[in-house]
Enzyme design. Sequence first.
Site, PDB file in Angstrom:
ATOM      1  N   HIS A 248       0.875  -1.312   0.042  1.00  0.00           N
ATOM      2  CA  HIS A 248       0.023   0.165  -0.112  1.00  0.00           C
ATOM      3  C   HIS A 248       1.000   1.285   0.007  1.00  0.00           C
ATOM      4  O   HIS A 248       0.389   2.389  -0.087  1.00  0.00           O
ATOM      5  CB  HIS A 248      -1.055   0.029   1.134  1.00  0.00           C
ATOM      6  CG  HIS A 248      -0.398   0.116   2.586  1.00  0.00           C
ATOM      7  ND1 HIS A 248      -0.229  -0.726   3.383  1.00  0.00           N
ATOM      8  CD2 HIS A 248       0.031   1.395   3.135  1.00  0.00           C
ATOM      9  CE1 HIS A 248       0.564  -0.416   4.334  1.00  0.00           C
ATOM     10  NE2 HIS A 248       0.662   0.869   4.383  1.00  0.00           N
TER      11      HIS A 248
ATOM     12  N   ASP B 155       0.168  -7.696   1.193  1.00  0.00           N
ATOM     13  CA  ASP B 155       0.384  -6.293   1.473  1.00  0.00           C
ATOM     14  C   ASP B 155       2.035  -5.868   1.420  1.00  0.00           C
ATOM     15  O   ASP B 155       2.659  -5.517   2.192  1.00  0.00           O
ATOM     16  CB  ASP B 155      -0.239  -5.954   2.696  1.00  0.00           C
ATOM     17  CG  ASP B 155      -0.110  -4.138   2.835  1.00  0.00           C
ATOM     18  OD1 ASP B 155       0.094  -3.423   1.820  1.00  0.00           O
ATOM     19  OD2 ASP B 155      -0.121  -3.729   3.857  1.00  0.00           O
TER      20      ASP B 155
ATOM     21  N   SER C 146       4.773   2.324   7.936  1.00  0.00           N
ATOM     22  CA  SER C 146       4.339   1.153   7.189  1.00  0.00           C
ATOM     23  C   SER C 146       5.575   0.553   6.122  1.00  0.00           C
ATOM     24  O   SER C 146       6.239   1.546   5.586  1.00  0.00           O
ATOM     25  CB  SER C 146       3.326   1.494   6.200  1.00  0.00           C
ATOM     26  OG  SER C 146       2.081   1.651   6.818  1.00  0.00           O
TER      27      SER C 146
END
Length: 462
Positions: free
Chosen positions: A194, A224, A307
Amino acid sequence: MADRQQTDPAPQWWSRPEGTADSRRDGVPAPRPDTRGGGGEHGAEGDGAAGQAAPAQELSAQEPPAREASAHEASAHEVRYDPWGAQPLQVVDRGRDRRGFRLWQVAALAAATALLAGGIGGYVGVLAERQSSTRLELPQAAVADKGRAPDSVAGIAATALPGVVTLHVRGAKSSGTGTGFVLDPQGHILTNNHVVADAKEIAVTFSTGESVTAELVGRDSGYDLAVVKVSGVRGLRPLSLGNSENVKVGDPVVAIGAPFDLSNTVTAGIISATGRPVTAGGDKGDGSDISYVDALQTDAPINPGNSGGPLLDARAHVVGINSAIRGADKDDPDRQGGSIGLGFAIPINQGKRVAEELIATGHATHPVIGVTLDMDYTGDGARVGDKGEDGKPSVTAGGPGARAGIKPGDVITKVDGQRVRGGDELIIKIRAHRPGDPLTLTVLRDGRERTLDVVLGSANGS
């Protein structure tokens, strides 16, 4: 001549000119006449004979009349008194003139003097201190050894930071920031899908502040995860990969990332739980972008921008990839946008396998059992649907599930003895393994439990 009265005016030795006041006080006699024939300060009016002195005997015999004549002449030639030119004859004693300070005036003056003296003294003191040759030094600890224990947070950070990077991504409609870490000397960097999804331009910034462009190698939305690569960079410091199977609840961990674009941010915490079923994404609505993660839970603060960053154990080995956080509910008025101590990381064992496949082929494979689940089922466990997509069978013919004996309507309640509460959890438990791994499924059919052995198949990821 004895009976002759002296009619000549008597000399006015003591008289003042007209217009001046006599400054003599009462009782003070007039000055004596000048016996040397002088006319005094001013001569009297009359002829010259009148101004001559008479014989002594005549004066002696006629002294009283002479005084009368003098009084008469004095009356005729009266001296005017100037009341404004002389001092007053009487002075009133009004007592002591009270012009001293009152008590409040003395107090005010004393206070003002004290303040002024204090200000001047302080200024002089500061000036003297600044101009003094003696330098003021406050007590301070001596310089100590800057080294830290390798298993301390500072030691872990010092080891790992050179291998952590910040990613700035520009897309067609938006841009964002994320984190990644170096996998090998060839320049491969692992991050979240993402972070780089739909990226048109990717810039990688190292802990030294140097930035280079990167290219996308491959990505997988189901896990992901994504891999990008930089070229022409020397001195890369790949991070050592640990084994997520060794992680226990309570183990200390360190997270590194760029929350809100604050590069090289280090936070610390513990492993709060393992095997947490976490789903993320799903914005497309068809389920193709949903990520299923059998996550490590940590209370190390993780925020937007973290992230893709590494979660490190006490030996500075990567045990997870920071990927998601749990915030307060959207309808909660006290909802926080940042970390509330619920962070989730993809186990490195899963990340390692996916990264290897992305580097080798550009895509990753997913382990499957070849069945379609009823995602609307609200009971305990994961129920196999009656029909699949487009009217196809819910159990793929010849697939791993069909070979194991799974039938439509079966409810899978356990995977390798671990409880499964829903369809999402079953997918997560299966994707935590590799294609070809054997699993034991506990199935509830017609109110009876049975155990089925299945070998996982493989499907291409998205």
